[in-house]
Every structure is written in structure tokens, then in C-alpha cells.
Motif scaffolding. Structure first.
Motif, PDB file in Angstrom:
ATOM      1  N   UNK A  46     -32.839 -10.874   3.790  1.00 52.50           N
ATOM      2  CA  UNK A  46     -31.519 -10.236   3.682  1.00 52.50           C
ATOM      3  C   UNK A  46     -30.746 -10.729   2.451  1.00 52.50           C
ATOM      4  N   UNK A  47     -30.755 -12.042   2.227  1.00 48.97           N
ATOM      5  CA  UNK A  47     -30.010 -12.552   1.072  1.00 48.97           C
ATOM      6  C   UNK A  47     -30.579 -11.987  -0.231  1.00 48.97           C
ATOM      7  N   UNK A  48     -31.901 -11.870  -0.294  1.00 55.04           N
ATOM      8  CA  UNK A  48     -32.523 -11.263  -1.485  1.00 55.04           C
ATOM      9  C   UNK A  48     -32.006  -9.839  -1.684  1.00 55.04           C
ATOM     10  N   UNK A  49     -31.927  -9.117  -0.579  1.00 56.43           N
ATOM     11  CA  UNK A  49     -31.481  -7.726  -0.687  1.00 56.43           C
ATOM     12  C   UNK A  49     -30.033  -7.663  -1.169  1.00 56.43           C
ATOM     13  N   UNK A  50     -29.203  -8.538  -0.635  1.00 56.27           N
ATOM     14  CA  UNK A  50     -27.790  -8.554  -1.039  1.00 56.27           C
ATOM     15  C   UNK A  50     -27.666  -8.942  -2.511  1.00 56.27           C
ATOM     16  N   UNK A  51     -28.477  -9.921  -2.930  1.00 54.22           N
ATOM     17  CA  UNK A  51     -28.510 -10.304  -4.356  1.00 54.22           C
ATOM     18  C   UNK A  51     -28.867  -9.081  -5.200  1.00 54.22           C
ATOM     19  N   UNK A  52     -29.844  -8.334  -4.700  1.00 53.38           N
ATOM     20  CA  UNK A  52     -30.300  -7.148  -5.423  1.00 53.38           C
ATOM     21  C   UNK A  52     -29.180  -6.127  -5.609  1.00 53.38           C
ATOM     22  N   UNK A  53     -28.400  -5.898  -4.541  1.00 50.12           N
ATOM     23  CA  UNK A  53     -27.272  -4.961  -4.665  1.00 50.12           C
ATOM     24  C   UNK A  53     -26.347  -5.408  -5.785  1.00 50.12           C
ATOM     25  N   UNK A  54     -26.051  -6.713  -5.795  1.00 54.03           N
ATOM     26  CA  UNK A  54     -25.111  -7.220  -6.809  1.00 54.03           C
ATOM     27  C   UNK A  54     -25.652  -6.993  -8.209  1.00 54.03           C
ATOM     28  N   UNK A  55     -26.962  -7.229  -8.368  1.00 60.42           N
ATOM     29  CA  UNK A  55     -27.470  -7.163  -9.740  1.00 60.42           C
ATOM     30  C   UNK A  55     -27.574  -5.727 -10.249  1.00 60.42           C
ATOM     31  N   UNK A  56     -27.435  -4.738  -9.355  1.00 67.55           N
ATOM     32  CA  UNK A  56     -27.415  -3.366  -9.859  1.00 67.55           C
ATOM     33  C   UNK A  56     -26.043  -2.985 -10.417  1.00 67.55           C
ATOM     34  N   UNK A  68     -18.963 -13.069  -1.980  1.00 69.02           N
ATOM     35  CA  UNK A  68     -18.494 -12.315  -0.819  1.00 69.02           C
ATOM     36  C   UNK A  68     -19.635 -11.454  -0.268  1.00 69.02           C
ATOM     37  N   UNK A  69     -20.441 -10.914  -1.170  1.00 66.74           N
ATOM     38  CA  UNK A  69     -21.559 -10.060  -0.744  1.00 66.74           C
ATOM     39  C   UNK A  69     -22.700 -10.898  -0.163  1.00 66.74           C
ATOM     40  N   UNK A  70     -23.171 -11.879  -0.916  1.00 64.17           N
ATOM     41  CA  UNK A  70     -24.410 -12.550  -0.470  1.00 64.17           C
ATOM     42  C   UNK A  70     -24.211 -13.446   0.753  1.00 64.17           C
ATOM     43  N   UNK A  71     -22.967 -13.810   1.049  1.00 63.51           N
ATOM     44  CA  UNK A  71     -22.720 -14.645   2.233  1.00 63.51           C
ATOM     45  C   UNK A  71     -22.783 -13.832   3.522  1.00 63.51           C
ATOM     46  N   UNK A  72     -22.859 -12.510   3.385  1.00 67.67           N
ATOM     47  CA  UNK A  72     -22.715 -11.641   4.562  1.00 67.67           C
ATOM     48  C   UNK A  72     -23.884 -11.755   5.544  1.00 67.67           C
ATOM     49  N   UNK A  73     -25.076 -12.061   5.045  1.00 64.76           N
ATOM     50  CA  UNK A  73     -26.242 -12.124   5.927  1.00 64.76           C
ATOM     51  C   UNK A  73     -26.067 -13.139   7.038  1.00 64.76           C
ATOM     52  N   UNK A  74     -25.474 -14.258   6.718  1.00 67.13           N
ATOM     53  CA  UNK A  74     -25.298 -15.334   7.700  1.00 67.13           C
ATOM     54  C   UNK A  74     -24.290 -14.930   8.778  1.00 67.13           C
ATOM     55  N   UNK A  75     -23.311 -14.122   8.391  1.00 70.99           N
ATOM     56  CA  UNK A  75     -22.303 -13.686   9.360  1.00 70.99           C
ATOM     57  C   UNK A  75     -22.968 -12.892  10.489  1.00 70.99           C
ATOM     58  N   UNK A 147     -20.615 -19.621  -1.892  1.00 78.20           N
ATOM     59  CA  UNK A 147     -21.926 -19.917  -1.298  1.00 78.20           C
ATOM     60  C   UNK A 147     -22.508 -21.160  -1.957  1.00 78.20           C
ATOM     61  N   UNK A 148     -23.435 -21.788  -1.237  1.00 75.85           N
ATOM     62  CA  UNK A 148     -23.886 -23.136  -1.606  1.00 75.85           C
ATOM     63  C   UNK A 148     -25.199 -23.165  -2.383  1.00 75.85           C
ATOM     64  N   UNK A 149     -25.631 -22.038  -2.927  1.00 78.06           N
ATOM     65  CA  UNK A 149     -26.910 -22.013  -3.633  1.00 78.06           C
ATOM     66  C   UNK A 149     -28.019 -21.624  -2.681  1.00 78.06           C
ATOM     67  N   UNK A 150     -29.096 -21.029  -3.217  1.00 82.47           N
ATOM     68  CA  UNK A 150     -30.199 -20.572  -2.371  1.00 82.47           C
ATOM     69  C   UNK A 150     -30.731 -21.740  -1.558  1.00 82.47           C
ATOM     70  N   UNK A 151     -31.019 -21.460  -0.324  1.00 77.97           N
ATOM     71  CA  UNK A 151     -31.479 -22.529   0.572  1.00 77.97           C
ATOM     72  C   UNK A 151     -30.337 -23.384   1.096  1.00 77.97           C
ATOM     73  N   UNK A 152     -29.094 -22.946   0.821  1.00 78.31           N
ATOM     74  CA  UNK A 152     -27.929 -23.786   1.109  1.00 78.31           C
ATOM     75  C   UNK A 152     -27.615 -24.008   2.577  1.00 78.31           C
TER      76      UNK A 152
END
Ligand code: ASP
Ligand code: MG
Length: 414
Positions: A46-56, A68-75, A147-152
Motif C-alpha cells: 500500500x505504501x508503495x502505491x501511495x508513493x506512486x500516486x505522489x510521484x505522478x 499526508x498521502x503516504x501515511x494513510x495506509x497505516x490509518x 512520516x518516519x522513513x520507509x520501514x519506519x
């Protein structure tokens, strides 16, 4: 009765069924009489997918929105886990980083934790509620999500364990624990039952990707025992089935080498014939630092009669081309005759607190590699680690030979 923080990584909560299974583990610890706070990652991918949205998004300059976007998966996972626990009749609620009071600096994408309030959460734990915390996220002074970095999430879990003065932090993942080396390459690799903080930090930073490095630093600083264990085995954390990262003990020093880490992602650049005089190294490394290129191993050869010397260093492979062009630009100021580079090199590192008290570790390593005809490009040692740089194609051969030479496969190395 203990207070345990149980952290579930992305594969452990990869779909709704797995979240239910993870919840059963939480229930089983509670039934044994323990208090539990849970920390969850986003579902795998999920985090990869959210990262992907941002990079588009063409111009991604507002990093606060990125977080704000990539933290959403954990919620999502935190809420689902709370629901899964409620199905078992437990009171459970989810906590986002900002609700918890997990304060960080403003370095979006790689924020550092400043403090965790957790008083409200602690209160509710006392009342018998299970806390489910969204890992990976916090809030900064401006009330923005960070966010705390990948694997955070590993770091969220350890930080929460420290804030709650927990007895242990269990990190549930898709491997059984920390191995003496990569079992995909060396089938004889064994799971360690214990490893010291210092060794784990070396193994984490040297490329054994079980735990985020920062989480190990934090565990070491606050002496928080952390267990890495499999989410797919039946045993839960209190049975200590995994690898416990903990204080080093004297008997751990009996073994000279505890584990062997490797990193294939390396490149080496050599500057030929630089002047052997004060200030030259600064002229090389200052522009690299300005370009945010992290330099790892550095060696300088002995001076020639004409006062020139060669200097080599290693960097992550993805930084190679940038580093090369930075140095080409600085040629006039540095003054070298040639730049050489190797893009396909790997670093192999022996790690063990026993190295402090044993001699001859390096010699045995060199003999072992020589017997296999593997050439050593760079050697580096520290108190508890001995590393060599070799051609990448020999990575497997070197790992297998060294693993056998140090007897790591023979028994549980822990
Ligand atoms: N979900 C985040 C990531 O994939 C954080 C974590 O899982 O630890 O990096
Ligand atoms: Mg992880």
C-alpha cells in the motif's frame, strides 16, 4: 504480567484475513495476562502505491502533502485491527500519530521522533483497553502529519515501547528472526536466539534488512529488548521463538563472528595521483557532501616517491554517476590524473562483539577468500566488524565460504 508492544509489518497485515490472524496473536498474549499495545504497518504494497500516486504529480515540492498521502495506509490497518480485536470482545481503539502525541521534527519523509506523550493511551491501557497505533507517522510543531522513513513502523514501535516503559517490543514479520547470514544464499544459515544491540546495529546498517536502522539505534539507546519473530508461526512473543535483540553478555563474546552481512548495492571510485598534502581529501569529499552523496569506505594508498597518492572510496551504486560527474567538475581544484570506477562491487561484513577480544579474525577472512581466488579491493575494520569489498559476482561464493569458515551453521549461534 508484562507490558508488551506488538508490531505487525506489512505482510503480517497483508489482507483482512491476516489482520484477523494477527489479532488472534494479540488475544493470546492478553489471555496470558499481558497488557498489549499494538503498532501496525500499512498492508503490504500500500505504501508503495501511495508513493506512486505522489510521484505522478508533476511538481512534487510540497513534501507535507506527500506525507499526508503516504501515511494513510497505516490509518486503515490500525482501524481494521481495532475492529478485529473488538470481534473477540475486547475494547480496542486506533490511534493515529497525532492523536497519540507522537511529535517529530519537520523533516518530511524521514522525520525524527522528538517525544511521545502517550499519557492518554497509557491511561486507557490501565483501564484494560487495547491500543492500536498507526506506525510510520507522527505530527510536527505545525500540526502537519510527518512520516518516519520507509520501514519506519519499527521505529514507531520501539519508541512507543520506550515511552510506555514496556518490558519488550515484539516485531512480527515474515522471517523467523535474524539469521547468521541470508538463508536464500547460504542454506546452512541459522536463526540466532539472541544478538546484542551493537551487533544488530551493524547488521541492520550493513544491509540485513530485518529492522529499520533507527529502530535499533533507539532500542540500544534506551536498552529496550526487541524480538524479531515470524507472524506465520503459531508461537507468540512471550514464548521467545524469535531473535531477541538485547544487551550483550560475556558468553556472547565466545563467538568471534555472530553474523555476516552483505550489500550488493555498491560502487567504487578511485582518484589516481592526487597530491599527498593537507586539504586534498577535503576538496574531494566536501563537494560530494554538498551533493548529498553518502561515502562509505575510504582508502588512501601510501605515498609515491613523487608525493602523489591514490584515493578510493565507495558509495551506493545509484549515486555513482552523480559522484563521478561531481568529481569531473572538480578536477581542476582537486588535481588528479585519472578517475577509475567499478560499478559492480559488493561489501561483505563479518560482525561480532567477540572481535573485541579475539585476534586473527581478519587473517582468517583473507585466507578463506584467497582459497576461493577472490580478490579483495578494500578492507575496513572497526571494533566489531571487518568488511571487504569484492567483485559482486563473488558475493554468494564469499558468503558460503565465510559462513562455513567461522562455523556459523553448526549450532544456534545465539
Ligand atoms: N508502511 C511503511 C513502509 O512501507 C512503514 C512500515 O511499514 O514500516 O515503509
Ligand atoms: Mg519493515
Amino acid at each position: 504480567m508484562s507490558l508488551i508492544v506488538m508490531k505487525f509489518g506489512g505482510t503480517s497485515v497483508g489482507d483482512v484475513e491476516r489482520i484477523k490472524k494477527a489479532a488472534e496473536k494479540v488475544v493470546s498474549e492478553i489471555q496470558q495476562g499481558h497488557k498489549v499495545a499494538v503498532v501496525v504497518s500499512a498492508m503490504a504494497g500500500v505504501t508503495d502505491r501511495l508513493e506512486g500516486y505522489c510521484s505522478t504529480m508533476a511538481s512534487q515540492t510540497d513534501y507535507s502533502e506527500h506525507d499526508a498521502v503516504v501515511s494513510a495506509g497505516e490509518q486503515v490497518t490500525a482501524g481494521l485491527m481495532a475492529l478485529a480485536l473488538q470481534r473477540h470482545g475486547y475494547k480496542a481503539r486506533s490511534w493515529q500519530g497525532w492523536q497519540l502525541g507522537l511529535h517529530t521534527d519537520a523533516f518530511y519523509g524521514k522525520a525524527r521522533i522528538k517525544d511521545i506523550q502517550a499519557s492518554a493511551l497509557r491511561q486507557r491501557l490501565e483501564w484494560g483497553e487495547v491500543a492500536v497505533v498507526a506506525g510510520f507517522q507522527g505530527v510536527n510543531e505545525e500540526d502537519r502529519i510527518t512520516t518516519l522513513g520507509r520501514g519506519g513502523s519499527d521505529t514507531s514501535a520501539v519508541a512507543l515501547a520506550v515511552a510506555l516503559k514496556a518490558d519488550r517490543c515484539d516485531i512480527y514479520t515474515d522471517v523467523d528472526g535474524v539469521f547468521t547470514t541470508d538463508p536464500r544464499i547460504v542454506p546452512q544459515a541459522t536463526k540466532m536466539s539472541r544478538v546484542s544491540y551493537e551487533e544488530m546495529l551493524e547488521l541492520a546498517s550493513l544491509g540485513a534488512k530485518v529492522l529499520q536502522e533507527r529502530s535499533v539505534e533507539m532500542a540500544m539507546r534506551f536498552r529496550m529488548p526487541v524480538q524479531v519473530l515470524s507472524t506465520f508461526e503459531d508461537a507468540v512473543g512471550s514464548a521467545l521463538p524469535g531473535t531477541l535483540v538485547t544487551e550483550g553478555t560475556l558468553d556472547m563474546e565466545d563467538k568471534v563472528v555472530t553474523g555476516i552481512a552483505y550489500s550488493r548495492n555498491e560502487a567504487q571510485i578511485t582518484l589516481v595521483r592526487i597530491a599527498d598534502k593537507p586539504g586534498v581529501a577535503a576538496k574531494i569529499f566536501a563537494p560530494l557532501a554538498r551533493a548529498e552523496i553518502n561515502v562509505d569506505m575510504i582508502v588512501q594508498t601510501a605515498s609515491r616517491d613523487d608525493g602523489s597518492t591514490d584515493l578510493s572510496f565507495t558509495i551506493a551504486r545509484e549515486d555513482h554517476d552523480r559522484a563521478f560527474s561531481v568529481l569531473e567538475k572538480e578536477k581542476g581544484s582537486i588535481g588528479y590524473t585519472k578517475l577509475l570506477s567499478l560499478k559492480n562491487v559488493a561489501k561483505i561484513s563479518l560482525v561480532g562483539i567477540g572481535m573485541r577480544s579475539h585476534a586473527g579474525v581478519a587473517a582468517k577472512m583473507f585466507e578463506t577468500l584467497a582459497a576461493k581466488g577472490i580478490n579483495i579491493l578494500v578492507i575496513e575494520t572497526s571494533e566489531i566488524n571487518t568488511s571487504v569489498l569484492i567483485a559482486e559476482e563473488y558475493t554468494e561464493l564469499a558468503l558460503r565460504a565465510l559462513h562455513a569458515a567461522y562455523g556459523l551453521g553448526e549450532e544456534d549461534a545465539g
